[in-house]
Design a protein around this motif. Structure first.
Motif, PDB file in Angstrom:
ATOM      1  N   PRO A  53      -7.315   4.893   0.057  1.00 61.58           N
ATOM      2  CA  PRO A  53      -8.191   5.833  -0.638  1.00 61.58           C
ATOM      3  C   PRO A  53      -8.981   7.125   0.196  1.00 61.58           C
ATOM      4  CG  PRO A  53      -8.913   3.622  -0.519  1.00 61.58           C
ATOM      5  CD  PRO A  53      -7.798   3.597   0.090  1.00 61.58           C
ATOM      6  N   HIS A  54      -8.640   6.708   1.243  1.00 59.34           N
ATOM      7  CA  HIS A  54      -9.414   7.739   2.504  1.00 59.34           C
ATOM      8  C   HIS A  54      -8.422   7.888   3.706  1.00 59.34           C
ATOM      9  CE1 HIS A  54     -11.117   3.922   3.781  1.00 59.34           C
ATOM     10  NE2 HIS A  54     -11.366   3.595   2.590  1.00 59.34           N
ATOM     11  N   SER A  66      -3.780   3.324  -3.993  1.00 63.31           N
ATOM     12  CA  SER A  66      -2.478   3.556  -4.689  1.00 63.31           C
ATOM     13  C   SER A  66      -1.645   2.416  -3.812  1.00 63.31           C
ATOM     14  CB  SER A  66      -2.034   4.850  -4.650  1.00 63.31           C
ATOM     15  OG  SER A  66      -3.069   5.577  -5.256  1.00 63.31           O
ATOM     16  N   TYR A  67      -1.048   1.792  -4.951  1.00 69.18           N
ATOM     17  CA  TYR A  67      -0.091   0.715  -4.503  1.00 69.18           C
ATOM     18  C   TYR A  67       1.373   0.863  -5.034  1.00 69.18           C
ATOM     19  CZ  TYR A  67      -4.329  -1.760  -3.456  1.00 69.18           C
ATOM     20  OH  TYR A  67      -5.545  -2.103  -2.744  1.00 69.18           O
ATOM     21  N   VAL A  95       0.820  -1.262  -0.093  1.00 71.41           N
ATOM     22  CA  VAL A  95       0.127   0.105   0.166  1.00 71.41           C
ATOM     23  C   VAL A  95       0.659   1.085   0.024  1.00 71.41           C
ATOM     24  CG1 VAL A  95      -1.651   1.206   1.378  1.00 71.41           C
ATOM     25  CG2 VAL A  95      -1.885  -1.191   1.118  1.00 71.41           C
ATOM     26  N   PHE A  96       0.705   2.298  -0.986  1.00 73.53           N
ATOM     27  CA  PHE A  96       1.436   3.291  -1.242  1.00 73.53           C
ATOM     28  C   PHE A  96       0.564   4.476  -0.566  1.00 73.53           C
ATOM     29  CE2 PHE A  96       2.191   7.072  -4.338  1.00 73.53           C
ATOM     30  CZ  PHE A  96       3.427   7.514  -3.608  1.00 73.53           C
ATOM     31  N   GLU A  97      -0.845   4.443  -0.866  1.00 70.31           N
ATOM     32  CA  GLU A  97      -1.683   5.622  -0.342  1.00 70.31           C
ATOM     33  C   GLU A  97      -2.946   4.860  -0.327  1.00 70.31           C
ATOM     34  OE1 GLU A  97      -1.762  10.120  -0.793  1.00 70.31           O
ATOM     35  OE2 GLU A  97      -2.215   9.297  -2.600  1.00 70.31           O
ATOM     36  N   GLU A 154      -9.766   8.679   6.788  1.00 71.70           N
ATOM     37  CA  GLU A 154     -10.275   8.092   7.784  1.00 71.70           C
ATOM     38  C   GLU A 154     -10.841   6.686   7.594  1.00 71.70           C
ATOM     39  OE1 GLU A 154     -10.660  10.103  10.695  1.00 71.70           O
ATOM     40  OE2 GLU A 154      -9.663  11.716   9.653  1.00 71.70           O
ATOM     41  N   ALA A 155     -11.268   6.154   8.548  1.00 75.09           N
ATOM     42  CA  ALA A 155     -12.101   4.908   8.512  1.00 75.09           C
ATOM     43  C   ALA A 155     -13.367   5.026   7.770  1.00 75.09           C
ATOM     44  CB  ALA A 155     -12.516   4.411   9.769  1.00 75.09           C
ATOM     45  N   ASN A 156     -13.826   3.882   7.160  1.00 72.36           N
ATOM     46  CA  ASN A 156     -14.969   3.948   6.314  1.00 72.36           C
ATOM     47  C   ASN A 156     -15.808   2.520   6.758  1.00 72.36           C
ATOM     48  OD1 ASN A 156     -13.848   1.715   5.033  1.00 72.36           O
ATOM     49  ND2 ASN A 156     -14.475   2.601   2.974  1.00 72.36           N
ATOM     50  N   TYR A 157     -16.850   2.408   6.109  1.00 69.29           N
ATOM     51  CA  TYR A 157     -17.681   1.104   6.850  1.00 69.29           C
ATOM     52  C   TYR A 157     -17.002  -0.176   6.560  1.00 69.29           C
ATOM     53  CZ  TYR A 157     -21.216  -2.479   6.142  1.00 69.29           C
ATOM     54  OH  TYR A 157     -21.672  -3.878   6.286  1.00 69.29           O
ATOM     55  N   LEU A 158     -16.329  -0.141   5.266  1.00 68.04           N
ATOM     56  CA  LEU A 158     -15.535  -1.489   5.014  1.00 68.04           C
ATOM     57  C   LEU A 158     -14.371  -1.658   6.079  1.00 68.04           C
ATOM     58  CD1 LEU A 158     -15.143  -1.006   1.206  1.00 68.04           C
ATOM     59  CD2 LEU A 158     -16.916  -2.601   2.590  1.00 68.04           C
ATOM     60  N   LYS A 178     -14.277  -0.557   8.986  1.00 72.93           N
ATOM     61  CA  LYS A 178     -14.683  -0.957  10.301  1.00 72.93           C
ATOM     62  C   LYS A 178     -15.435  -2.184  10.488  1.00 72.93           C
ATOM     63  CE  LYS A 178     -15.611   3.816  12.177  1.00 72.93           C
ATOM     64  NZ  LYS A 178     -16.550   4.756  12.693  1.00 72.93           N
ATOM     65  N   VAL A 208     -11.491  -8.568   1.812  1.00 74.33           N
ATOM     66  CA  VAL A 208     -11.570  -7.110   1.384  1.00 74.33           C
ATOM     67  C   VAL A 208     -10.406  -6.443   1.940  1.00 74.33           C
ATOM     68  CG1 VAL A 208     -13.118  -5.876   3.030  1.00 74.33           C
ATOM     69  CG2 VAL A 208     -13.010  -5.067   0.663  1.00 74.33           C
ATOM     70  N   TYR A 231      -7.019  -5.257  -0.034  1.00 74.36           N
ATOM     71  CA  TYR A 231      -7.119  -3.823  -0.584  1.00 74.36           C
ATOM     72  C   TYR A 231      -6.530  -2.795   0.374  1.00 74.36           C
ATOM     73  CZ  TYR A 231      -9.956  -5.678  -4.383  1.00 74.36           C
ATOM     74  OH  TYR A 231     -10.414  -6.631  -5.290  1.00 74.36           O
ATOM     75  N   TYR A 232      -6.608  -3.094   1.428  1.00 73.08           N
ATOM     76  CA  TYR A 232      -6.067  -2.108   2.458  1.00 73.08           C
ATOM     77  C   TYR A 232      -4.790  -2.585   3.322  1.00 73.08           C
ATOM     78  CZ  TYR A 232     -10.239   0.345   2.200  1.00 73.08           C
ATOM     79  OH  TYR A 232     -11.564   0.986   1.498  1.00 73.08           O
ATOM     80  N   VAL A 278     -10.136   4.818  -4.888  1.00 72.71           N
ATOM     81  CA  VAL A 278      -9.206   4.674  -5.626  1.00 72.71           C
ATOM     82  C   VAL A 278      -8.014   4.430  -4.706  1.00 72.71           C
ATOM     83  CG1 VAL A 278      -7.648   5.731  -7.349  1.00 72.71           C
ATOM     84  CG2 VAL A 278     -10.031   6.448  -7.141  1.00 72.71           C
TER      85      VAL A 278
END
Lengths: 306, 247
Positions: A224-225, B63-64, A220-222, A227-231, A233, A302, A305-306, B61
């Motif tokens: 997408p958000h 980023s990786y 993970v480089f960055e 703060e936390a989101n539904y996913l 949490k 999921v 992805y994080y 979106v």
């Protein structure tokens, strides 16, 4: 996964209630001389089962965003295990009501078939609850083959202890206590095997698979958000996973070690009270902890992805 | 309703080019803007100006950083990865729904939530490995990408505007919308040409959306010989010639 209190209360308490009804049904259907029970005894068993399942179901309604629409959940039994569970729960309750309802036929004739039906419906409800989890592909820890027997086993264990704690004739207890003892030991072995299995096998997919580039090694480089989101949490629950080992020990102590000790004492003293009551409370608390771990330790795909 | 319809001939979906996506989040913000007022709206935010703001978005979106890969001679690189609903052919989010609120359209394969039927049990979001569903705590119902169903069939809009908001907003044309069930459609040709992939196909959800992998980067060989020490030798034309002849 996020261990929602409502869902844990639901699976633990209604599991105990349906387990109780399952034992009650079996005892009346298969036990000697169907109506030679203290009517008060099995009426209390029926009532206690109803109270436990109702508390569980009410707790599960907290989990819903729109609880008033819950009647809609009975419609999709052809594909949805959650819908099947709802249908089975209502069917079980209907059978339980029939068992105490004043019927035009003498009770002796319908008692055994109704009791057998109660046991079958209770088992069906327990299995449907388990299958809600066991059918979800994105959560490999729940797809494990020991999940369904685990749910059935916990319902039989907690429900069986509660049932045995109610006034029972001595011959029934003499049969039930060794069965419960074996069941408790079996559940401890089952849970240890399950925990070993999920520890040994992390997620089968990699982050590379998740983004369609299975041959690359992404980090993970960055996000997408910020703060936390539904996913994150709901699916990315991480709090207290580090205490999991301790929780497992507590859970095992509560649902296995203490009940085994209590059952042994009940056999040794040939007096169920207060040992079986203590065993029941311990086992329910142990099952509660175990359910918390079942949720908190399960990893959802999921999170890749994080 | 929750049972899946027979496979549709028309499979509307997105093709996302990971080679050209620059991670600008225009797809995510334009999606939020359109859908907050569209059929999926309100796309609620909680504490938008406070501490710990949260909200429902249909596009995220990521980023990786991809590690260099010696086997394929690919250098390390950044990769921007837009994530949204893949409108799967066999979506578990639909079959697990106890109320029939979650459904797949027989005519074009779009997966939608009927918010008037949803009880907010969140099971569909558990069933989706791609994180395509987000629950609104404010409304108590599940939300998801509609593929801008209220745009793509809207005959009040100019033909050119009948595309999902994310596709229209993308400044690098990294997003393409079309019928992936038709092998002659532009999107299907693009997928064939660029070797488009489905995400985690082994799970069996059969996503319709496709991702185009980044085109192979020129390998490190060039980069090492093309460095500053060499660049000093010779004039621009010589270096250019050198580079062309080396290929």
């Amino acid at each position: 996964m996020n261990p929602a209190l409502s869902v844990i209360l639901f699976t633990t308490l209604s599991g105990t209630g349906y387990g109780l009804w399952l034992w009650l049904g079996l005892r009346i259907a298969l036990g000697p001389r169907a109506y030679d029970f203290e009517p008060i005894g099995w009426f209390f068993a029926l009532l206690l089962g109803a109270v436990l399942t109702t508390i569980g179901i009410v707790a599960s309604l907290w989990h819903l965003g729109k609880p008033l629409r819950v009647w809609r959940a009975f419609t999709q039994w052809r594909t949805s295990w959650m819908s099947r569970e709802g249908v089975m729960a209502v069917a079980t309750l209907a059978v339980a009501v029939l068992m105490v309802a004043p019927l035009p036929i003498p009770h002796e004739i319908v008692q055994r078939p109704l009791a057998a039906l109660l046991a079958v419906c209770a088992l069906g409800t327990i299995c449907s609850t388990a299958m809600i989890y066991a059918s979800l592909k994105p959560i490999p820890a729940w797809r494990h083959p020991l999940v369904l027997p685990g749910y059935i086993g916990f319902a039989l264990l907690t429900g069986g202890l509660a049932f045995a704690a109610l006034p029972q004739p001595t011959p029934v207890l003499r049969f039930a206590l060794p069965v419960l003892l074996v069941l408790t030991i079996a559940m401890a072995i089952l849970k240890l095997a399950y925990w070993r299995a999920i520890d040994a096998k992390p997620l089968p997919q990699t982050r590379g698979d998740a983004i369609g580039l299975p041959n690359r090694k992404p980090s993970v480089f960055e996000r997408p958000h910020t703060e936390a989101n539904y996913l994150t949490k709901e699916m990315g629950f991480v709090v207290a996973r580090k205490h999991a080992r301790k929780m497992r020990v507590f859970s095992l102590l509560l649902f296995a070690a203490l009940p085994i000790l209590c059952i042994a004492l009940a056999i040794a003293t040939s007096r169920p009270w207060p040992w079986l009551d203590i065993a029941t409370l311990c086992a329910i608390c142990g099952a509660f902890l175990e359910r918390w771990l079942f949720f908190a330790q399960a990893k959802h795909l999921v999170t890749l992805y994080y | 309703m929750t049972a899946l319809p027979p496979p549709s001939k028309k499979k509307l979906g997105l093709v996302i080019d990971l080679d050209t996506c620059v991670g600008c989040h225009a797809c995510a913000t334009s999606c939020k803007e359109w859908n907050a007022g569209g059929i999926a709206g309100p796309l609620t935010d909680e504490r938008p100006y406070g501490k710990d703001p949260q909200g429902v978005w249909f596009n995220r979106v990521h980023s990786y950083e991809l590690e260099a890969d010696a086997a394929t001679k690919q250098p390390a690189q950044t990769l921007h990865f837009p994530r949204s609903c893949l409108h799967c052919e066999t979506p578990a989010c639909v079959t697990v729904c106890p109320t029939g609120a979650s459904y797949k359209r027989a005519e074009d394969g779009i997966v939608l939530v009927d918010e008037d039927k949803c009880i907010g049990c969140k099971l569909c979001s558990w069933a989706c490995p791609y994180g395509a569903r987000e629950y609104s705590h404010v409304e108590g119902v599940m939300k998801k990408c509609t593929l801008c169903v209220d745009r793509i069939y809207n005959d009040k809009l100019d033909e050119i505007d009948r595309q999902p908001a994310c596709v229209q907003a993308c400044p690098t044309r990294a997003r393409h919308f079309g019928d992936l069930g038709d092998p002659d459609s532009d999107v299907s040709k693009l997928v064939a040409e660029r070797g488009g992939v489905a995400l985690m196909p082994e799970l069996g959800y059969q996503p319709v959306n496709r991702y185009l992998p980044p085109r192979p980067r020129r390998t490190g060989d060039d980069a090492t010989t093309d460095d500053a020490s060499q660049a000093d030798t010779g004039n621009l034309a010589q270096r250019w010639l050198n580079r062309i002849l080396k290929r």
